[in-house]
Write a protein that holds these residues in place. Sequence first.
Motif, PDB file in Angstrom:
ATOM      1  N   VAL A 111      28.188  16.389  69.654  1.00  0.00           N
ATOM      2  CA  VAL A 111      29.284  17.054  68.390  1.00  0.00           C
ATOM      3  C   VAL A 111      28.509  18.129  67.993  1.00  0.00           C
ATOM      4  CG1 VAL A 111      30.534  16.778  66.774  1.00  0.00           C
ATOM      5  CG2 VAL A 111      30.699  15.018  68.610  1.00  0.00           C
ATOM      6  N   GLY A 112      29.044  19.320  68.033  1.00  0.00           N
ATOM      7  CA  GLY A 112      28.376  20.445  67.154  1.00  0.00           C
ATOM      8  C   GLY A 112      27.194  21.365  67.951  1.00  0.00           C
ATOM      9  N   GLY A 113      27.428  20.831  69.429  1.00  0.00           N
ATOM     10  CA  GLY A 113      26.364  21.329  70.169  1.00  0.00           C
ATOM     11  C   GLY A 113      27.165  22.689  71.206  1.00  0.00           C
ATOM     12  N   SER A 114      26.290  23.112  72.069  1.00  0.00           N
ATOM     13  CA  SER A 114      27.019  24.520  72.789  1.00  0.00           C
ATOM     14  C   SER A 114      26.941  24.179  74.147  1.00  0.00           C
ATOM     15  CB  SER A 114      26.231  25.560  72.192  1.00  0.00           C
ATOM     16  OG  SER A 114      26.536  25.993  70.790  1.00  0.00           O
ATOM     17  N   LEU A 115      27.518  25.064  74.899  1.00  0.00           N
ATOM     18  CA  LEU A 115      27.516  25.146  76.222  1.00  0.00           C
ATOM     19  C   LEU A 115      28.091  26.412  76.748  1.00  0.00           C
ATOM     20  CD1 LEU A 115      28.934  21.735  77.494  1.00  0.00           C
ATOM     21  CD2 LEU A 115      26.618  22.487  77.882  1.00  0.00           C
ATOM     22  N   ARG A 116      27.664  26.808  78.034  1.00  0.00           N
ATOM     23  CA  ARG A 116      27.951  28.340  78.395  1.00  0.00           C
ATOM     24  C   ARG A 116      28.426  28.179  79.921  1.00  0.00           C
ATOM     25  NH1 ARG A 116      24.761  33.584  79.556  1.00  0.00           N
ATOM     26  NH2 ARG A 116      26.464  35.164  79.005  1.00  0.00           N
ATOM     27  N   PRO A 117      29.783  27.662  80.291  1.00  0.00           N
ATOM     28  CA  PRO A 117      29.736  27.436  81.665  1.00  0.00           C
ATOM     29  C   PRO A 117      30.105  29.005  82.072  1.00  0.00           C
ATOM     30  CG  PRO A 117      31.318  25.788  80.421  1.00  0.00           C
ATOM     31  CD  PRO A 117      30.737  26.831  79.437  1.00  0.00           C
ATOM     32  N   SER A 118      29.886  29.094  83.554  1.00  0.00           N
ATOM     33  CA  SER A 118      30.175  30.121  84.226  1.00  0.00           C
ATOM     34  C   SER A 118      30.857  30.135  85.382  1.00  0.00           C
ATOM     35  CB  SER A 118      28.730  30.989  84.593  1.00  0.00           C
ATOM     36  OG  SER A 118      27.904  30.096  85.433  1.00  0.00           O
ATOM     37  N   CYS A 119      31.674  31.278  85.738  1.00  0.00           N
ATOM     38  CA  CYS A 119      32.513  31.281  86.897  1.00  0.00           C
ATOM     39  C   CYS A 119      32.274  32.562  87.646  1.00  0.00           C
ATOM     40  CB  CYS A 119      34.011  31.391  86.499  1.00  0.00           C
ATOM     41  SG  CYS A 119      35.301  31.694  87.749  1.00  0.00           S
ATOM     42  N   VAL A 120      31.556  32.344  88.980  1.00  0.00           N
ATOM     43  CA  VAL A 120      31.523  33.345  89.861  1.00  0.00           C
ATOM     44  C   VAL A 120      32.774  33.520  90.880  1.00  0.00           C
ATOM     45  CG1 VAL A 120      29.817  34.203  91.486  1.00  0.00           C
ATOM     46  CG2 VAL A 120      28.908  32.834  89.557  1.00  0.00           C
ATOM     47  N   ALA A 121      32.902  34.737  91.185  1.00  0.00           N
ATOM     48  CA  ALA A 121      33.976  35.353  91.915  1.00  0.00           C
ATOM     49  C   ALA A 121      33.663  35.910  93.249  1.00  0.00           C
ATOM     50  CB  ALA A 121      35.148  36.085  91.289  1.00  0.00           C
ATOM     51  N   SER A 122      34.184  35.655  94.150  1.00  0.00           N
ATOM     52  CA  SER A 122      33.512  35.987  95.521  1.00  0.00           C
ATOM     53  C   SER A 122      34.170  37.488  95.806  1.00  0.00           C
ATOM     54  CB  SER A 122      34.261  35.458  96.732  1.00  0.00           C
ATOM     55  OG  SER A 122      35.551  35.316  96.735  1.00  0.00           O
ATOM     56  N   ALA A 123      35.163  37.978  94.704  1.00  0.00           N
ATOM     57  CA  ALA A 123      35.647  39.467  94.956  1.00  0.00           C
ATOM     58  C   ALA A 123      35.097  39.985  93.390  1.00  0.00           C
ATOM     59  CB  ALA A 123      37.090  39.534  95.010  1.00  0.00           C
ATOM     60  N   HIS A 124      34.994  41.238  93.322  1.00  0.00           N
ATOM     61  CA  HIS A 124      34.531  42.057  92.207  1.00  0.00           C
ATOM     62  C   HIS A 124      35.664  41.476  91.227  1.00  0.00           C
ATOM     63  CE1 HIS A 124      33.367  45.083  89.371  1.00  0.00           C
ATOM     64  NE2 HIS A 124      32.522  45.322  90.034  1.00  0.00           N
ATOM     65  N   SER A 125      35.014  41.316  89.962  1.00  0.00           N
ATOM     66  CA  SER A 125      35.851  40.427  88.682  1.00  0.00           C
ATOM     67  C   SER A 125      36.737  41.591  88.210  1.00  0.00           C
ATOM     68  CB  SER A 125      34.983  40.154  87.709  1.00  0.00           C
ATOM     69  OG  SER A 125      34.285  41.219  87.192  1.00  0.00           O
ATOM     70  N   PHE A 126      36.408  43.100  88.409  1.00  0.00           N
ATOM     71  CA  PHE A 126      37.514  43.957  87.765  1.00  0.00           C
ATOM     72  C   PHE A 126      38.659  43.875  88.827  1.00  0.00           C
ATOM     73  CE2 PHE A 126      35.212  45.333  84.401  1.00  0.00           C
ATOM     74  CZ  PHE A 126      33.781  45.514  84.579  1.00  0.00           C
ATOM     75  N   SER A 127      38.520  43.786  90.097  1.00  0.00           N
ATOM     76  CA  SER A 127      39.712  43.576  90.989  1.00  0.00           C
ATOM     77  C   SER A 127      40.509  42.506  90.569  1.00  0.00           C
ATOM     78  CB  SER A 127      39.144  43.658  92.272  1.00  0.00           C
ATOM     79  OG  SER A 127      38.848  42.284  92.778  1.00  0.00           O
ATOM     80  N   LEU A 128      40.068  41.753  89.895  1.00  0.00           N
ATOM     81  CA  LEU A 128      40.920  40.440  89.662  1.00  0.00           C
ATOM     82  C   LEU A 128      41.823  40.490  88.242  1.00  0.00           C
ATOM     83  CD1 LEU A 128      38.484  37.540  90.617  1.00  0.00           C
ATOM     84  CD2 LEU A 128      40.303  38.514  91.917  1.00  0.00           C
ATOM     85  N   ARG A 129      41.420  41.484  87.681  1.00  0.00           N
ATOM     86  CA  ARG A 129      42.431  42.188  86.499  1.00  0.00           C
ATOM     87  C   ARG A 129      42.458  40.989  85.465  1.00  0.00           C
ATOM     88  NH1 ARG A 129      47.232  43.585  85.976  1.00  0.00           N
ATOM     89  NH2 ARG A 129      48.098  42.432  87.758  1.00  0.00           N
ATOM     90  N   CYS A 130      42.785  40.078  85.497  1.00  0.00           N
ATOM     91  CA  CYS A 130      43.015  38.883  84.326  1.00  0.00           C
ATOM     92  C   CYS A 130      42.404  37.600  84.872  1.00  0.00           C
ATOM     93  CB  CYS A 130      44.456  38.724  84.117  1.00  0.00           C
ATOM     94  SG  CYS A 130      44.723  37.664  82.878  1.00  0.00           S
ATOM     95  N   MET A 131      41.463  37.025  83.913  1.00  0.00           N
ATOM     96  CA  MET A 131      40.798  35.691  84.429  1.00  0.00           C
ATOM     97  C   MET A 131      41.105  35.023  83.282  1.00  0.00           C
ATOM     98  SD  MET A 131      37.529  36.734  86.814  1.00  0.00           S
ATOM     99  CE  MET A 131      37.244  35.126  87.196  1.00  0.00           C
TER     100      MET A 131
END
Length: 122
Positions: A14-34
Amino acid sequence: HVQLVESGGGSVEVGGSLRPSCVASAHSFSLRCMRWFRQAPGKEREGVATITTGTGNTDYADSVKGRFTISQDGAENTVYLQMNSLKPEDTGMYYCAAIRPGGNCGSLGDFGYWGQGTQVTV
């Protein structure tokens, strides 16, 4: 076909931090909304953080405002979720999702691409 792969979940106190990430096979800008969603056992899936990739505009669920930050790295086709001041109620499976081409970010049904999820336990 777009693939999304999450990583970076884990167990934290409790009180800690995490930083999940999500890698897309397409350019993220082409996905417009995530969006990052989460689902706790016995509860419905809820959206927690959204980013419009072209503008960088973000939006958060009230339950995470001030604690979570969604960001993107267009060069790496990656979206992150910085989670600080974690609480037990943040426990759940976290999924990233992207809207299909022509979709509307405000329409849950338009999120056509989903990752497999990463578990967060507080």
